[in-house]
Write an enzyme that holds these catalytic residues in place. Sequence first.
Site, mmCIF file in Angstrom:
data_model
loop_
_atom_site.group_PDB
_atom_site.id
_atom_site.type_symbol
_atom_site.label_atom_id
_atom_site.label_comp_id
_atom_site.label_asym_id
_atom_site.label_seq_id
_atom_site.Cartn_x
_atom_site.Cartn_y
_atom_site.Cartn_z
ATOM 1 N N GLU A 1 8.112 -25.338 -3.873
ATOM 2 C CA GLU A 1 7.308 -25.667 -4.929
ATOM 3 C C GLU A 1 8.121 -26.270 -6.058
ATOM 4 O O GLU A 1 9.351 -26.193 -6.193
ATOM 5 C CB GLU A 1 6.875 -24.216 -5.278
ATOM 6 C CG GLU A 1 7.329 -23.647 -6.572
ATOM 7 C CD GLU A 1 7.424 -22.244 -6.567
ATOM 8 O OE1 GLU A 1 7.189 -21.342 -5.554
ATOM 9 O OE2 GLU A 1 7.764 -21.850 -7.543
ATOM 10 N N HIS B 1 9.893 -13.090 -3.245
ATOM 11 C CA HIS B 1 8.902 -12.842 -2.200
ATOM 12 C C HIS B 1 9.561 -11.481 -1.075
ATOM 13 O O HIS B 1 9.885 -11.918 -0.067
ATOM 14 C CB HIS B 1 8.541 -13.892 -1.399
ATOM 15 C CG HIS B 1 8.080 -15.129 -2.355
ATOM 16 N ND1 HIS B 1 8.031 -16.481 -2.007
ATOM 17 C CD2 HIS B 1 7.681 -15.257 -3.604
ATOM 18 C CE1 HIS B 1 7.471 -16.937 -2.734
ATOM 19 N NE2 HIS B 1 7.240 -16.402 -3.824
ATOM 20 N N ASN C 1 3.792 -19.187 -0.524
ATOM 21 C CA ASN C 1 3.959 -17.956 -1.476
ATOM 22 C C ASN C 1 3.003 -16.976 -1.039
ATOM 23 O O ASN C 1 1.989 -17.187 -0.567
ATOM 24 C CB ASN C 1 3.523 -18.252 -2.977
ATOM 25 C CG ASN C 1 3.949 -19.619 -3.245
ATOM 26 O OD1 ASN C 1 3.765 -20.747 -2.533
ATOM 27 N ND2 ASN C 1 4.898 -19.878 -4.274
HETATM 28 P P1 FDA Z 1 3.456 -5.339 -5.771
HETATM 29 O O1 FDA Z 1 4.814 -5.594 -5.822
HETATM 30 O O2 FDA Z 1 2.518 -6.529 -6.674
HETATM 31 O O3 FDA Z 1 3.064 -4.067 -6.611
HETATM 32 C C1 FDA Z 1 3.652 -2.967 -6.273
HETATM 33 C C2 FDA Z 1 3.188 -1.924 -7.647
HETATM 34 O O4 FDA Z 1 3.690 -0.735 -7.264
HETATM 35 C C3 FDA Z 1 4.236 -2.410 -8.819
HETATM 36 O O5 FDA Z 1 3.392 -2.418 -10.059
HETATM 37 C C4 FDA Z 1 5.134 -1.132 -8.869
HETATM 38 O O6 FDA Z 1 5.432 -0.924 -10.290
HETATM 39 C C5 FDA Z 1 4.471 -0.081 -8.314
HETATM 40 N N1 FDA Z 1 5.374 1.056 -7.691
HETATM 41 C C6 FDA Z 1 6.610 0.778 -6.917
HETATM 42 N N2 FDA Z 1 6.910 2.107 -6.634
HETATM 43 C C7 FDA Z 1 6.190 3.003 -7.158
HETATM 44 C C8 FDA Z 1 6.202 4.260 -6.991
HETATM 45 N N3 FDA Z 1 7.016 4.698 -6.356
HETATM 46 N N4 FDA Z 1 5.364 4.892 -7.763
HETATM 47 C C9 FDA Z 1 4.285 4.437 -8.521
HETATM 48 N N5 FDA Z 1 4.236 2.885 -8.518
HETATM 49 C C10 FDA Z 1 5.211 2.449 -7.730
HETATM 50 N N6 FDA Z 1 3.697 -14.856 -5.069
HETATM 51 C C11 FDA Z 1 2.734 -15.984 -5.020
HETATM 52 O O7 FDA Z 1 2.008 -15.857 -3.768
HETATM 53 N N7 FDA Z 1 2.576 -16.886 -5.657
HETATM 54 C C12 FDA Z 1 3.634 -17.083 -6.787
HETATM 55 O O8 FDA Z 1 3.415 -17.950 -7.625
HETATM 56 C C13 FDA Z 1 4.607 -15.968 -6.806
HETATM 57 N N8 FDA Z 1 5.471 -16.067 -7.904
HETATM 58 C C14 FDA Z 1 6.298 -14.924 -8.101
HETATM 59 C C15 FDA Z 1 7.061 -15.006 -9.484
HETATM 60 C C16 FDA Z 1 7.933 -13.661 -9.687
HETATM 61 C C17 FDA Z 1 8.695 -13.779 -10.978
HETATM 62 C C18 FDA Z 1 7.842 -12.474 -8.973
HETATM 63 C C19 FDA Z 1 8.240 -11.299 -9.331
HETATM 64 C C20 FDA Z 1 6.910 -12.600 -7.715
HETATM 65 C C21 FDA Z 1 6.129 -13.719 -7.470
HETATM 66 N N9 FDA Z 1 5.376 -13.762 -6.131
HETATM 67 C C22 FDA Z 1 4.396 -14.885 -6.112
HETATM 68 C C23 FDA Z 1 5.263 -12.660 -5.256
HETATM 69 C C24 FDA Z 1 4.214 -11.828 -5.387
HETATM 70 O O9 FDA Z 1 3.785 -11.415 -6.712
HETATM 71 C C25 FDA Z 1 4.330 -10.458 -4.510
HETATM 72 O O10 FDA Z 1 4.438 -10.964 -3.175
HETATM 73 C C26 FDA Z 1 3.229 -9.505 -4.692
HETATM 74 O O11 FDA Z 1 3.034 -8.989 -6.058
HETATM 75 C C27 FDA Z 1 3.576 -8.374 -3.942
HETATM 76 O O12 FDA Z 1 2.329 -7.503 -3.669
HETATM 77 P P2 FDA Z 1 2.501 -5.951 -3.452
HETATM 78 O O13 FDA Z 1 0.951 -5.693 -3.031
HETATM 79 O O14 FDA Z 1 3.077 -5.848 -2.123
HETATM 80 O O15 FDA Z 1 2.994 -5.395 -4.251
#
Ligand code: FDA
Length: 500
Positions: A356, A441, A479
């Site tokens: 990207e 990721h 992504n």
């Molecule tokens: P996700 O991580 O979204 O959500 C988990 C949630 O659970 C969080 O809100 C967390 O606080 C909560 N949690 C964790 N443990 C807990 C607990 N014990 N009790 C209560 N709550 C808890 N992907 C993409 O496709 N395109 C993109 O452009 C990008 N760019 C990007 C930039 C940046 C800076 C990051 C950090 C990530 C990306 N990503 C991305 C990745 C993408 O955001 C990521 O793959 C997904 O959010 C993952 O989704 P999940 O449903 O797995 O969990």
Amino acid sequence: AATDYSPAVVVGTGYGAAVTALRLGAAGVPTLMLEMGQLWNTPGEDGKIFSDMLSPDRRSSWFKNRTEAPLASFLWLDLANRNIDPYAGVLDRVHFGDMSVYVGRGVGGGSLVNGAMAVTPKRWYFEEILPEVDADEMYGTYYPLANSMLGVNNIDPDWFETCDSYQFARVSRKHAQKTGLKTTFVPSVYDFDYMRREEAGEVPRSALASEVIYGNNHGKRSLDKSYLAAALGTGNVTIQTLTEVRDIAQQQDGTYTLTVRQIDAEGNVLGVRQLGTKYLFLGAGSLGSTELLVRARDTGKLPDLGEDVGQGWGTNGNVMLGRANHVWDPVGPVESGMPALGIDAWEDPVNPVFAEIAPVPAGLETWASLYLAITKNPERGWFKYDPGADKAVLQWDVAQGQPSIDAAKSLFDRINSANGTIYRYDLFGDTRAFENRFTYHPLGGLVLGKATDLYGRVKGYRNLYVTDGSLIPGSTGVNPFVTITALAERNIARVLAEDL
Ligand code: FDA
């Protein structure tokens, strides 16, 4: 004994969690979502909900004393980071020795902080990573459903050619084309029409005001505006914030008891309580859900969890790099924070790379082209329970990141040699050209078909499910959030039909 009871509980509010809660709520199942982060809907003293990348404040980071931006330096100077007060901010960087993992914290999880790139993988690669999942069904039903529910849109190609905010991408495209490489537009959940109006000066700026990883004040269709809004709209879903699930145990009657910790935004523990449920869905992300089950197994609370729990974790081959541009190739002072173009070399039989073209939203001419390369790194990490810290600790060593660098280097050496350019050595704190010590990721830990059945049902336990990125075996080739969303849609459809 549990003090509260909800028929269904969803842990987390990211992609997998949001899909699951909507479908449960729509089916009439009262559902409680537990999220350790905050609900981001209240402006601060500056009138903004989120802080930007140039002057981040405590809202930017999850309990840090200093921000931890991915570009550690510029001309070797730490220009991007600021000292801050510890606070329940929106972006976390979780450190495990040689690898650290960026994750979103708050209602919407990663959707609050990510780059909005909404990419569907090539079908042949999806079939390679998840061969037991029916690809006809995914590409015929669930990817289209995920794309429409998420509000994915495409950039107007005519505007792209003329706007100031993607000059940086056009420069990188020219260099790729000169190398004989193919570029492709990247669909997004950032509203490109809003962005066009930002550049025209008609609306407040967000993507064009250096807002990305610490949240976007405008323009982005994060989950709180799509799936979670729809989930709440069913009338059957409630969300409790600043509520962290710490432990999972099972009662004799098969129901689950959660130990949850309530904090305030300054991190004070307000209380620890127990909560009962019949159907438990883990959507806490690759790190969060995996930790909960590794801890439950290794503390003896869910002793029937198998050896596959905590295995199969990968970085999606993430590696970041910058190239130094010629003085006659300015990228322009305003770079949209939302990427819209990628170099697609995924068909390369030896070193597949999807790179990207990433912005450096510095607000000034940088003479740099930045990339987040997604590579096919076969290395996998695993999680080990540390009883002293009561944590699941990722086991990943620096050598495991080398295949990502090798693949990216093979592509970008060609681009540099075709264009007479070199790498930037000033961006990652020391003199390295490739940064592979973090990932955006995180994928895997509770892999589909291994730790769970083919629909996310955890092996060894009834009515316990995984819904999020931990199901995906370490790589998606693009992504990941569209794939996480589509897979969650597929799994919950089956679970609703058969289990509830
Ligand atoms: P996700 O991580 O979204 O959500 C988990 C949630 O659970 C969080 O809100 C967390 O606080 C909560 N949690 C964790 N443990 C807990 C607990 N014990 N009790 C209560 N709550 C808890 N992907 C993409 O496709 N395109 C993109 O452009 C990008 N760019 C990007 C930039 C940046 C800076 C990051 C950090 C990530 C990306 N990503 C991305 C990745 C993408 O955001 C990521 O793959 C997904 O959010 C993952 O989704 P999940 O449903 O797995 O969990």
